[in-house]
Design a protein around this motif. Sequence first.
Motif, PDB file in Angstrom:
ATOM      1  N   PHE A  36     -42.658  -9.410  93.971  1.00 54.15           N
ATOM      2  CA  PHE A  36     -41.558 -10.004  93.207  1.00 54.15           C
ATOM      3  C   PHE A  36     -40.481 -10.647  94.076  1.00 54.15           C
ATOM      4  O   PHE A  36     -39.526 -11.212  93.550  1.00 54.15           O
ATOM      5  CB  PHE A  36     -40.918  -8.938  92.307  1.00 54.15           C
ATOM      6  N   ASN A  37     -40.593 -10.550  95.405  1.00 55.52           N
ATOM      7  CA  ASN A  37     -39.649 -11.169  96.336  1.00 55.52           C
ATOM      8  C   ASN A  37     -38.211 -10.706  96.072  1.00 55.52           C
ATOM      9  O   ASN A  37     -37.301 -11.509  95.889  1.00 55.52           O
ATOM     10  CB  ASN A  37     -39.756 -12.696  96.272  1.00 55.52           C
ATOM     11  N   VAL A  38     -38.015  -9.379  96.042  1.00 53.55           N
ATOM     12  CA  VAL A  38     -36.707  -8.758  95.843  1.00 53.55           C
ATOM     13  C   VAL A  38     -36.486  -7.717  96.938  1.00 53.55           C
ATOM     14  O   VAL A  38     -37.395  -7.417  97.709  1.00 53.55           O
ATOM     15  CB  VAL A  38     -36.598  -8.079  94.452  1.00 53.55           C
ATOM     16  N   THR A  39     -35.273  -7.153  97.003  1.00 52.79           N
ATOM     17  CA  THR A  39     -34.966  -6.101  97.967  1.00 52.79           C
ATOM     18  C   THR A  39     -34.789  -4.781  97.240  1.00 52.79           C
ATOM     19  O   THR A  39     -33.953  -4.671  96.337  1.00 52.79           O
ATOM     20  CB  THR A  39     -33.667  -6.438  98.735  1.00 52.79           C
ATOM     21  N   VAL A  40     -35.566  -3.772  97.613  1.00 54.35           N
ATOM     22  CA  VAL A  40     -35.531  -2.457  96.985  1.00 54.35           C
ATOM     23  C   VAL A  40     -34.574  -1.565  97.774  1.00 54.35           C
ATOM     24  O   VAL A  40     -34.662  -1.484  98.998  1.00 54.35           O
ATOM     25  CB  VAL A  40     -36.942  -1.825  96.950  1.00 54.35           C
ATOM     26  N   THR A  41     -33.653  -0.876  97.045  1.00 56.23           N
ATOM     27  CA  THR A  41     -32.722   0.023  97.719  1.00 56.23           C
ATOM     28  C   THR A  41     -33.079   1.490  97.516  1.00 56.23           C
ATOM     29  O   THR A  41     -32.776   2.318  98.372  1.00 56.23           O
ATOM     30  CB  THR A  41     -31.284  -0.200  97.220  1.00 56.23           C
TER      31      THR A  41
ATOM     32  N   GLY B 284     -27.686  -8.189  92.327  1.00 58.24           N
ATOM     33  CA  GLY B 284     -27.961  -9.612  92.222  1.00 58.24           C
ATOM     34  C   GLY B 284     -29.437  -9.944  92.096  1.00 58.24           C
ATOM     35  O   GLY B 284     -29.787 -11.023  91.619  1.00 58.24           O
ATOM     36  N   ASP B 285     -30.332  -9.050  92.517  1.00 62.99           N
ATOM     37  CA  ASP B 285     -31.775  -9.271  92.379  1.00 62.99           C
ATOM     38  C   ASP B 285     -32.230  -8.855  90.984  1.00 62.99           C
ATOM     39  O   ASP B 285     -31.652  -7.950  90.374  1.00 62.99           O
ATOM     40  CB  ASP B 285     -32.555  -8.451  93.408  1.00 62.99           C
ATOM     41  N   LYS B 286     -33.248  -9.510  90.473  1.00 56.43           N
ATOM     42  CA  LYS B 286     -33.876  -9.090  89.224  1.00 56.43           C
ATOM     43  C   LYS B 286     -35.307  -9.583  89.197  1.00 56.43           C
ATOM     44  O   LYS B 286     -35.679 -10.511  89.910  1.00 56.43           O
ATOM     45  CB  LYS B 286     -33.102  -9.579  88.004  1.00 56.43           C
ATOM     46  N   ILE B 287     -36.108  -8.919  88.367  1.00 57.47           N
ATOM     47  CA  ILE B 287     -37.525  -9.241  88.245  1.00 57.47           C
ATOM     48  C   ILE B 287     -37.710 -10.020  86.949  1.00 57.47           C
ATOM     49  O   ILE B 287     -37.521  -9.490  85.868  1.00 57.47           O
ATOM     50  CB  ILE B 287     -38.394  -7.973  88.267  1.00 57.47           C
ATOM     51  N   GLU B 288     -38.068 -11.289  87.069  1.00 61.12           N
ATOM     52  CA  GLU B 288     -38.146 -12.194  85.917  1.00 61.12           C
ATOM     53  C   GLU B 288     -39.283 -11.825  84.957  1.00 61.12           C
ATOM     54  O   GLU B 288     -39.149 -11.977  83.752  1.00 61.12           O
ATOM     55  CB  GLU B 288     -38.314 -13.639  86.386  1.00 61.12           C
ATOM     56  N   VAL B 289     -40.397 -11.340  85.469  1.00 64.70           N
ATOM     57  CA  VAL B 289     -41.561 -11.029  84.629  1.00 64.70           C
ATOM     58  C   VAL B 289     -41.225  -9.916  83.654  1.00 64.70           C
ATOM     59  O   VAL B 289     -41.554  -9.986  82.472  1.00 64.70           O
ATOM     60  CB  VAL B 289     -42.770 -10.647  85.506  1.00 64.70           C
ATOM     61  N   VAL B 290     -40.546  -8.883  84.116  1.00 63.30           N
ATOM     62  CA  VAL B 290     -40.183  -7.763  83.264  1.00 63.30           C
ATOM     63  C   VAL B 290     -39.115  -8.178  82.270  1.00 63.30           C
ATOM     64  O   VAL B 290     -39.102  -7.755  81.123  1.00 63.30           O
ATOM     65  CB  VAL B 290     -39.714  -6.554  84.104  1.00 63.30           C
ATOM     66  N   GLU B 291     -38.204  -9.052  82.684  1.00 63.69           N
ATOM     67  CA  GLU B 291     -37.154  -9.551  81.791  1.00 63.69           C
ATOM     68  C   GLU B 291     -37.786 -10.300  80.621  1.00 63.69           C
ATOM     69  O   GLU B 291     -37.396 -10.122  79.482  1.00 63.69           O
ATOM     70  CB  GLU B 291     -36.217 -10.508  82.552  1.00 63.69           C
ATOM     71  N   ALA B 292     -38.781 -11.138  80.889  1.00 62.51           N
ATOM     72  CA  ALA B 292     -39.415 -11.941  79.848  1.00 62.51           C
ATOM     73  C   ALA B 292     -40.294 -11.099  78.933  1.00 62.51           C
ATOM     74  O   ALA B 292     -40.377 -11.351  77.737  1.00 62.51           O
ATOM     75  CB  ALA B 292     -40.233 -13.046  80.472  1.00 62.51           C
ATOM     76  N   ALA B 293     -40.948 -10.076  79.476  1.00 66.84           N
ATOM     77  CA  ALA B 293     -41.858  -9.249  78.678  1.00 66.84           C
ATOM     78  C   ALA B 293     -41.116  -8.366  77.687  1.00 66.84           C
ATOM     79  O   ALA B 293     -41.655  -8.002  76.652  1.00 66.84           O
ATOM     80  CB  ALA B 293     -42.699  -8.374  79.602  1.00 66.84           C
TER      81      ALA B 293
ATOM     82  N   SER C 131     -55.189  -6.645  99.014  1.00 69.56           N
ATOM     83  CA  SER C 131     -55.657  -6.233  97.695  1.00 69.56           C
ATOM     84  C   SER C 131     -55.050  -4.895  97.288  1.00 69.56           C
ATOM     85  O   SER C 131     -54.845  -4.633  96.126  1.00 69.56           O
ATOM     86  CB  SER C 131     -57.178  -6.160  97.673  1.00 69.56           C
ATOM     87  N   ARG C 132     -54.752  -4.009  98.258  1.00 70.75           N
ATOM     88  CA  ARG C 132     -54.130  -2.719  97.948  1.00 70.75           C
ATOM     89  C   ARG C 132     -52.734  -2.923  97.350  1.00 70.75           C
ATOM     90  O   ARG C 132     -52.300  -2.158  96.501  1.00 70.75           O
ATOM     91  CB  ARG C 132     -54.058  -1.870  99.228  1.00 70.75           C
ATOM     92  N   THR C 133     -52.033  -3.970  97.761  1.00 73.13           N
ATOM     93  CA  THR C 133     -50.700  -4.257  97.241  1.00 73.13           C
ATOM     94  C   THR C 133     -50.734  -4.447  95.738  1.00 73.13           C
ATOM     95  O   THR C 133     -49.877  -3.924  95.024  1.00 73.13           O
ATOM     96  CB  THR C 133     -50.140  -5.533  97.902  1.00 73.13           C
ATOM     97  N   TYR C 134     -51.716  -5.141  95.236  1.00 69.02           N
ATOM     98  CA  TYR C 134     -51.799  -5.419  93.804  1.00 69.02           C
ATOM     99  C   TYR C 134     -52.438  -4.285  93.016  1.00 69.02           C
ATOM    100  O   TYR C 134     -52.369  -4.278  91.796  1.00 69.02           O
ATOM    101  CB  TYR C 134     -52.554  -6.728  93.570  1.00 69.02           C
ATOM    102  N   GLU C 135     -53.052  -3.313  93.690  1.00 69.09           N
ATOM    103  CA  GLU C 135     -53.618  -2.156  93.003  1.00 69.09           C
ATOM    104  C   GLU C 135     -52.577  -1.063  92.782  1.00 69.09           C
ATOM    105  O   GLU C 135     -52.765  -0.191  91.940  1.00 69.09           O
ATOM    106  CB  GLU C 135     -54.777  -1.576  93.813  1.00 69.09           C
ATOM    107  N   ILE C 136     -51.486  -1.077  93.525  1.00 68.93           N
ATOM    108  CA  ILE C 136     -50.469  -0.029  93.425  1.00 68.93           C
ATOM    109  C   ILE C 136     -49.707  -0.114  92.110  1.00 68.93           C
ATOM    110  O   ILE C 136     -49.566   0.880  91.400  1.00 68.93           O
ATOM    111  CB  ILE C 136     -49.515  -0.100  94.640  1.00 68.93           C
ATOM    112  N   LEU C 137     -49.189  -1.293  91.761  1.00 68.85           N
ATOM    113  CA  LEU C 137     -48.452  -1.470  90.513  1.00 68.85           C
ATOM    114  C   LEU C 137     -49.434  -1.756  89.383  1.00 68.85           C
ATOM    115  O   LEU C 137     -50.142  -2.752  89.414  1.00 68.85           O
ATOM    116  CB  LEU C 137     -47.459  -2.624  90.635  1.00 68.85           C
ATOM    117  N   LYS C 138     -49.476  -0.888  88.382  1.00 69.23           N
ATOM    118  CA  LYS C 138     -50.414  -1.072  87.281  1.00 69.23           C
ATOM    119  C   LYS C 138     -49.802  -1.878  86.141  1.00 69.23           C
ATOM    120  O   LYS C 138     -50.396  -2.833  85.670  1.00 69.23           O
ATOM    121  CB  LYS C 138     -50.900   0.274  86.775  1.00 69.23           C
TER     122      LYS C 138
END
Length: 98
Positions: A48-53, A87-96, A2-9
């Motif tokens: 989001f199943n991506v790799t953060v650099t 090559g990674d991207k976040i689809e939710v932010v792209e659509a919003a 549950s802490r994972t989903y509380e971090i990103l607002k």
Amino acid sequence: MSRTYEILKKPLLTEKSLIERDNHNRYGFVVSKDASKGEIKTAVEKIFNVTVTKINTISVTGKTHRMGRFEGKRPDYKKAFVTLKEGDKIEVVEAASK
């Protein structure tokens, strides 16, 4: 978990953040004020199943404002700019943003 989903607002959808997304594969988020860079990285990778650099964080102090003799203050918040692997991207932010 549950802490994972509380971090990103919420995603940060400003003109500057959209330019950063298109040019540098960097996404902006408003995050919890007490979240560390490691926690933010884990949350973004898990949700989001991506790799953060790389992660850059900014603590923003809320502005004070007045209405006649009354004074108030907007809340403080924290922003995080997350750079993803090529090559990674976040689809939710792209659509919003469209």
